[in-house]
Design a protein around this motif. Structure first.
Motif, short mmCIF file in Angstrom:
data_model
loop_
_atom_site.label_atom_id
_atom_site.label_comp_id
_atom_site.label_asym_id
_atom_site.label_seq_id
_atom_site.Cartn_x
_atom_site.Cartn_y
_atom_site.Cartn_z
N ILE A 1 -35.09 25.46 -6.91
CA ILE A 1 -35.85 25.30 -7.89
C ILE A 1 -36.92 26.17 -7.93
CG2 ILE A 1 -36.16 24.58 -10.19
CD1 ILE A 1 -33.66 25.16 -10.10
N ALA A 2 -37.55 24.86 -6.88
CA ALA A 2 -39.17 25.06 -7.16
C ALA A 2 -39.30 27.46 -5.71
CB ALA A 2 -40.05 24.23 -6.35
N ASN A 3 -39.00 27.53 -4.96
CA ASN A 3 -39.04 28.84 -4.10
C ASN A 3 -37.66 30.15 -4.65
OD1 ASN A 3 -39.83 27.29 -2.27
ND2 ASN A 3 -38.65 26.36 -1.38
N VAL A 4 -37.83 29.67 -6.23
CA VAL A 4 -37.51 30.94 -6.88
C VAL A 4 -38.17 32.00 -6.76
CG1 VAL A 4 -36.46 32.26 -8.70
CG2 VAL A 4 -35.80 29.99 -8.59
N GLN A 5 -37.48 33.77 -6.23
CA GLN A 5 -38.36 34.57 -6.03
C GLN A 5 -38.55 34.49 -7.33
OE1 GLN A 5 -36.52 37.65 -4.06
NE2 GLN A 5 -35.10 36.25 -2.94
N LYS A 6 -40.40 35.00 -6.80
CA LYS A 6 -41.14 35.59 -8.38
C LYS A 6 -40.76 36.64 -9.32
CE LYS A 6 -45.89 35.84 -9.71
NZ LYS A 6 -45.74 37.06 -10.85
N LEU A 7 -39.87 38.02 -7.97
CA LEU A 7 -39.70 38.93 -8.91
C LEU A 7 -38.74 38.79 -9.64
CD1 LEU A 7 -39.31 42.01 -8.43
CD2 LEU A 7 -37.92 41.84 -6.78
N TYR A 8 -37.37 37.67 -9.60
CA TYR A 8 -36.62 37.15 -10.54
C TYR A 8 -37.21 37.25 -11.89
CZ TYR A 8 -33.00 37.31 -6.74
OH TYR A 8 -32.49 37.77 -5.26
N LEU A 9 -38.28 36.39 -12.05
CA LEU A 9 -39.15 35.08 -12.73
C LEU A 9 -39.13 36.43 -13.69
CD1 LEU A 9 -40.01 31.95 -11.28
CD2 LEU A 9 -37.96 32.74 -12.98
N ILE B 1 -31.33 28.63 -11.84
CA ILE B 1 -30.43 27.24 -11.64
C ILE B 1 -29.08 28.30 -10.76
CG2 ILE B 1 -28.26 26.05 -12.46
CD1 ILE B 1 -30.40 25.10 -14.45
N PRO B 2 -29.55 29.56 -11.35
CA PRO B 2 -28.18 30.31 -10.75
C PRO B 2 -28.81 30.79 -8.74
CG PRO B 2 -28.08 31.26 -12.86
CD PRO B 2 -29.25 30.76 -12.37
N SER B 3 -30.04 31.36 -9.06
CA SER B 3 -29.34 31.50 -7.49
C SER B 3 -30.38 30.33 -7.14
CB SER B 3 -32.31 31.67 -8.12
OG SER B 3 -32.00 33.41 -9.65
#
Length: 273
Positions: free
Chosen positions: A162-170, A189-191
């Motif tokens: 969760i903490a390392n979800v790519q910033k691009l997606y957000l 969560i899916p990522s």
């Protein structure tokens, strides 16, 4: 001329890949053969008390005729698996939820993160004296110890995912005016499913190991109990038979989790291929 050279290079590459895949398919059988050779060598050495394959087969036959504590070998295996399944179900539910909380919410991480880090540093078996003192030696203490051992990998991997979800997606979610709930449940969560399943795999093996240790410390059923029974009675064939069952069941659990992962996350199979 150039196309001919490219064709030769491609065919050579395909031959190498085919040869490599053949080698990889043979290596597991070589590994099993080496293990059997070592087993025969250890059991046939002069003055060795190590059980031979024949001793294990005879002990298995005796077990079928004379169950221990009115339970067959499969009954003891199932007793261990029941404890593991209950503990895993609860640990996955709580562990994924808690990992998402501290991985997504910075305030929750600041408040609960240090507490969890200190809790994670304590080995699961270190809780045995306290758990035994509080709850005795029944079924619940064993399940609780397995829960503690299986919880940690799930929380750690979920938090990391969760903490390392790519910033691009957000950023894409922000551009489309996604709410915080949508950002969490539809993007973060899916990522993070790869990382979450990595925690599930680790927690499954950890839970299986911890339940055996818990049963060895106190219990009247389970594979860990069989090892203790064999040690106390000098029945080393029973100990080794139980260890073989432990390895086979552990491998089966790993295969089941891997199959479930490929069904739920089909892209992981493409990555490994």
């Amino acid at each position: 001329m150039k196309k001919t050279e490219e064709t030769i290079v491609c065919s050579e590459y395909e031959r190498r890949e085919r040869r490599r895949s053949q080698i990889y398919s043979v290596l597991p059988f070589v590994s099993v053969a080496l293990l059997l050779i070592l087993w025969f060598a250890a059991s046939s050495a002069e003055g060795s008390n190590f059980p031979s394959p024949k001793d294990i087969a005879d002990r298995f036959t005796l077990f079928l005729q004379k169950p221990i504590k009115n339970l067959s070998l499969m009954g003891h295996i199932w007793a261990s698996l029941q404890r593991v399944f209950i503990a895993l179900g609860v640990s996955w539910l709580i562990g994924i939820s808690f990992g998402v909380l501290i991985g997504w919410n910075k305030k929750a991480n600041a408040l609960l993160g240090p507490m969890f880090t200190a809790f994670r540093s304590v080995p699961p078996l270190a809780w045995v004296p306290l758990v035994t003192m509080w709850f005795g030696t029944g079924e619940f203490p064993k399940i609780l110890i397995v829960f503690v051992g299986a919880l940690m990998p799930v929380v750690v991997n979920t938090e990391a995912g969760i903490a390392n979800v790519q910033k691009l997606y957000l950023d894409v979610g922000s551009i489309f005016n996604a709410s915080q709930r949508q950002m969490l449940f539809e993007i973060a969560i899916p990522s993070s499913l790869d990382a979450i399943f990595a925690g599930i795999r680790t927690s499954t093996s950890a839970g299986w190991m911890v339940v055996l240790a818990a049963e060895m410390l106190g219990g009247k059923s389970g594979v860990g109990f069989l090892i203790t029974r064999g040690m106390d009675s000098g029945d080393y064939s029973l100990c080794l038979l139980s260890m073989i069952c432990i390895g086979l069941v552990g491998a089966l659990l790993a295969v089941i989790i891997q199959v479930l992962e490929r069904i739920i996350l089909p892209w992981t199979a493409k990555k490994s291929s």
